[in-house]
Structures are given as structure tokens and as C-alpha cells.
Motif scaffolding. Structure first.
Motif, mmCIF file in Angstrom:
data_model
loop_
_atom_site.group_PDB
_atom_site.id
_atom_site.type_symbol
_atom_site.label_atom_id
_atom_site.label_comp_id
_atom_site.label_asym_id
_atom_site.label_seq_id
_atom_site.Cartn_x
_atom_site.Cartn_y
_atom_site.Cartn_z
ATOM 1 N N PRO A 15 -0.408 5.763 2.685
ATOM 2 C CA PRO A 15 -1.481 5.489 3.541
ATOM 3 C C PRO A 15 -0.346 4.336 5.397
ATOM 4 O O PRO A 15 -1.314 4.669 6.144
ATOM 5 C CB PRO A 15 -2.369 4.959 3.306
ATOM 6 C CG PRO A 15 -2.059 4.289 1.880
ATOM 7 C CD PRO A 15 -0.773 5.628 1.434
ATOM 8 N N VAL A 16 0.650 4.194 4.832
ATOM 9 C CA VAL A 16 0.718 3.369 5.605
ATOM 10 C C VAL A 16 2.441 4.173 6.199
ATOM 11 O O VAL A 16 3.656 3.190 6.432
ATOM 12 C CB VAL A 16 1.648 1.892 4.891
ATOM 13 C CG1 VAL A 16 0.328 1.239 4.715
ATOM 14 C CG2 VAL A 16 2.260 2.074 3.998
ATOM 15 N N VAL A 17 2.244 4.741 6.085
ATOM 16 C CA VAL A 17 3.265 6.352 6.875
ATOM 17 C C VAL A 17 3.931 5.555 7.947
ATOM 18 O O VAL A 17 4.786 5.511 8.125
ATOM 19 C CB VAL A 17 4.085 7.335 7.056
ATOM 20 C CG1 VAL A 17 2.838 7.975 7.282
ATOM 21 C CG2 VAL A 17 4.875 8.394 6.715
ATOM 22 N N GLN A 18 3.338 5.900 8.862
ATOM 23 C CA GLN A 18 3.837 5.426 10.507
ATOM 24 C C GLN A 18 3.942 4.085 10.435
ATOM 25 O O GLN A 18 5.427 3.508 10.775
ATOM 26 C CB GLN A 18 2.654 5.720 10.835
ATOM 27 C CG GLN A 18 2.770 7.015 11.434
ATOM 28 C CD GLN A 18 1.242 6.892 12.263
ATOM 29 O OE1 GLN A 18 0.510 6.394 13.117
ATOM 30 N NE2 GLN A 18 1.492 8.341 13.096
ATOM 31 N N GLY A 41 16.710 -1.315 11.877
ATOM 32 C CA GLY A 41 17.386 0.000 12.297
ATOM 33 C C GLY A 41 17.876 -0.530 11.073
ATOM 34 O O GLY A 41 19.077 0.580 10.462
ATOM 35 N N GLU A 42 17.350 0.088 9.752
ATOM 36 C CA GLU A 42 17.455 0.357 8.459
ATOM 37 C C GLU A 42 17.990 1.729 8.309
ATOM 38 O O GLU A 42 18.116 2.972 8.823
ATOM 39 C CB GLU A 42 15.849 0.940 7.334
ATOM 40 C CG GLU A 42 16.329 1.035 6.202
ATOM 41 C CD GLU A 42 16.935 0.246 5.465
ATOM 42 O OE1 GLU A 42 18.025 0.506 4.971
ATOM 43 O OE2 GLU A 42 16.065 -0.649 5.083
ATOM 44 N N PRO A 43 18.862 1.454 7.793
ATOM 45 C CA PRO A 43 20.267 3.069 7.908
ATOM 46 C C PRO A 43 20.440 3.817 6.967
ATOM 47 O O PRO A 43 21.654 4.239 6.286
ATOM 48 C CB PRO A 43 22.035 1.555 8.027
ATOM 49 C CG PRO A 43 21.207 0.330 7.003
ATOM 50 C CD PRO A 43 20.581 0.418 7.594
ATOM 51 N N HIS A 44 19.238 3.149 5.915
ATOM 52 C CA HIS A 44 19.309 4.109 4.841
ATOM 53 C C HIS A 44 18.808 4.683 4.292
ATOM 54 O O HIS A 44 16.891 4.373 4.542
ATOM 55 C CB HIS A 44 20.189 3.313 3.387
ATOM 56 C CG HIS A 44 21.483 2.772 3.411
ATOM 57 N ND1 HIS A 44 22.599 3.510 3.654
ATOM 58 C CD2 HIS A 44 21.823 1.431 4.303
ATOM 59 C CE1 HIS A 44 23.916 3.179 4.095
ATOM 60 N NE2 HIS A 44 23.695 1.410 4.391
ATOM 61 N N GLY A 45 17.855 5.955 3.315
ATOM 62 C CA GLY A 45 17.268 5.989 2.583
ATOM 63 C C GLY A 45 16.090 6.545 3.833
ATOM 64 O O GLY A 45 16.154 7.474 4.470
ATOM 65 N N ILE A 46 14.920 7.058 2.892
ATOM 66 C CA ILE A 46 13.861 7.850 3.718
ATOM 67 C C ILE A 46 12.849 7.159 3.872
ATOM 68 O O ILE A 46 12.506 6.000 3.162
ATOM 69 C CB ILE A 46 13.065 9.189 2.390
ATOM 70 C CG1 ILE A 46 14.194 10.386 2.006
ATOM 71 C CG2 ILE A 46 12.265 9.636 3.072
ATOM 72 C CD1 ILE A 46 15.093 10.851 2.957
ATOM 73 N N TRP A 47 12.878 6.311 4.952
ATOM 74 C CA TRP A 47 11.014 5.567 5.566
ATOM 75 C C TRP A 47 10.452 6.245 6.398
ATOM 76 O O TRP A 47 10.779 6.699 7.400
ATOM 77 C CB TRP A 47 12.177 4.146 6.547
ATOM 78 C CG TRP A 47 13.138 3.842 5.403
ATOM 79 C CD1 TRP A 47 14.313 3.791 4.448
ATOM 80 C CD2 TRP A 47 12.241 1.994 4.706
ATOM 81 N NE1 TRP A 47 14.470 2.812 3.906
ATOM 82 C CE2 TRP A 47 13.242 1.805 4.049
ATOM 83 C CE3 TRP A 47 11.688 1.424 5.285
ATOM 84 C CZ2 TRP A 47 13.523 0.380 3.330
ATOM 85 C CZ3 TRP A 47 11.500 0.185 4.183
ATOM 86 C CH2 TRP A 47 12.425 -0.267 3.358
ATOM 87 N N GLY A 48 8.880 5.735 6.322
ATOM 88 C CA GLY A 48 8.786 6.630 6.988
ATOM 89 C C GLY A 48 9.019 7.952 7.027
ATOM 90 O O GLY A 48 8.691 8.757 7.985
ATOM 91 N N GLY A 49 9.160 8.802 6.145
ATOM 92 C CA GLY A 49 8.448 10.265 5.836
ATOM 93 C C GLY A 49 9.948 10.842 7.067
ATOM 94 O O GLY A 49 10.211 11.865 7.378
ATOM 95 N N MET A 50 11.163 9.634 7.246
ATOM 96 C CA MET A 50 12.360 10.326 7.554
ATOM 97 C C MET A 50 13.518 9.783 6.848
ATOM 98 O O MET A 50 13.345 9.278 7.120
ATOM 99 C CB MET A 50 12.032 9.790 9.238
ATOM 100 C CG MET A 50 11.354 11.082 10.489
ATOM 101 S SD MET A 50 11.122 9.714 11.388
ATOM 102 C CE MET A 50 11.460 11.433 12.221
ATOM 103 N N SER A 103 0.898 -0.865 -0.116
ATOM 104 C CA SER A 103 -0.141 -0.409 0.309
ATOM 105 C C SER A 103 0.733 1.562 0.027
ATOM 106 O O SER A 103 0.082 2.436 0.357
ATOM 107 C CB SER A 103 -0.922 0.174 1.407
ATOM 108 O OG SER A 103 -1.644 -1.256 1.028
ATOM 109 N N GLY A 104 2.109 1.358 0.317
ATOM 110 C CA GLY A 104 3.692 2.744 0.373
ATOM 111 C C GLY A 104 2.672 2.845 -1.525
ATOM 112 O O GLY A 104 3.726 2.485 -2.582
ATOM 113 N N THR A 105 3.080 4.253 -0.958
ATOM 114 C CA THR A 105 2.881 5.268 -2.265
ATOM 115 C C THR A 105 4.415 4.899 -2.605
ATOM 116 O O THR A 105 4.137 5.281 -4.233
ATOM 117 C CB THR A 105 2.775 6.817 -1.450
ATOM 118 O OG1 THR A 105 1.054 6.560 -0.815
ATOM 119 C CG2 THR A 105 2.302 8.255 -2.571
#
Length: 106
Positions: free
Chosen positions: A58-61, A71-80, A21-23
Motif C-alpha cells: 500500500p505504500v509502494v509509491q 539517492g538510495e544506492p542499493h536494493g529494491i525500493w518502491g518496486g524498482m 505499512s510496508g508489505t
């Protein structure tokens, strides 16, 4: 005769279905990950653009919780960014979901 009791493993799809469901699925992944030479305003512009995609997701949180828990060390995930996620992870004192749900975490 010794008999072991086995439990069935949980279906892994239940833990990953939220990603369907991720945009971001309809966006070039390069928007969410920096190249090794990216700096300054170019990086800030790309990160802002990625965060705009996340803002309407819709699944940002759920995405953010996943990134922090793994502990994802790279990229934008969840708007951060990775740096923002690490700061949130270090600052939280309660459950992760409440930290992610707070207005300062968004």
C-alpha cells in the motif's frame, strides 16, 4: 536583551510512519538486496520476487519517492532496482510525485 525566535522541529515520525505499512516488513530483507556474487538468472529471479511483494504494497509509491529523494544506492525500493530508480530520476523533468505516478514508472 536579544531574543531568538525558535520553531519546533517537525516530528520525524511523520516522515517515516509510512514504513510501518510496508508489505516488505513481513519479508526476509535478503529478498530486496543482492549479495556481491549474485548474477544472471538468480539475480533476476530474486528481483522479480521482490517486485511482486512491492506490487501488493500500500505504500509502494511513497517508498519509491523516498528512495529517489535520498539517492538510495542499493536494493529494491518502491518496486524498482537502483538502476531503474536512477534512470527514472535522470529522465524526469517535472515533480517527482508525477513521475512516480505515471504508468511507465510502475
Amino acid at each position: 536583551m536579544f531574543m531568538r525566535s525558535y520553531t519546533s522541529p517537525r516530528p520525524l515520525a511523520d516522515e517515516w510512519d509510512w514504513q510501518l505499512s510496508g508489505t516488505c516488513r513481513d519479508t526476509d530483507p535478503a529478498l530486496f538486496y543482492d549479495d556481491t556474487n549474485e548474477r544472471g538468472s538468480r539475480r533476476a529471479k530474486r528481483e522479480s520476487s521482490a517486485k511482486l511483494v512491492c506490487a501488493r504494497c500500500p505504500v509502494v509509491q511513497r517508498c519509491l519517492v523516498h528512495a529517489i529523494q535520498t539517492g538510495e544506492p542499493h536494493g529494491i525500493w518502491g518496486g524498482m532496482t537502483a538502476t531503474e530508480r536512477e534512470s527514472l530520476r535522470k529522465a524526469r523533468t517535472g515533480p517527482l510525485v508525477s513521475a512516480v505516478s505515471s504508468p511507465t514508472a510502475q
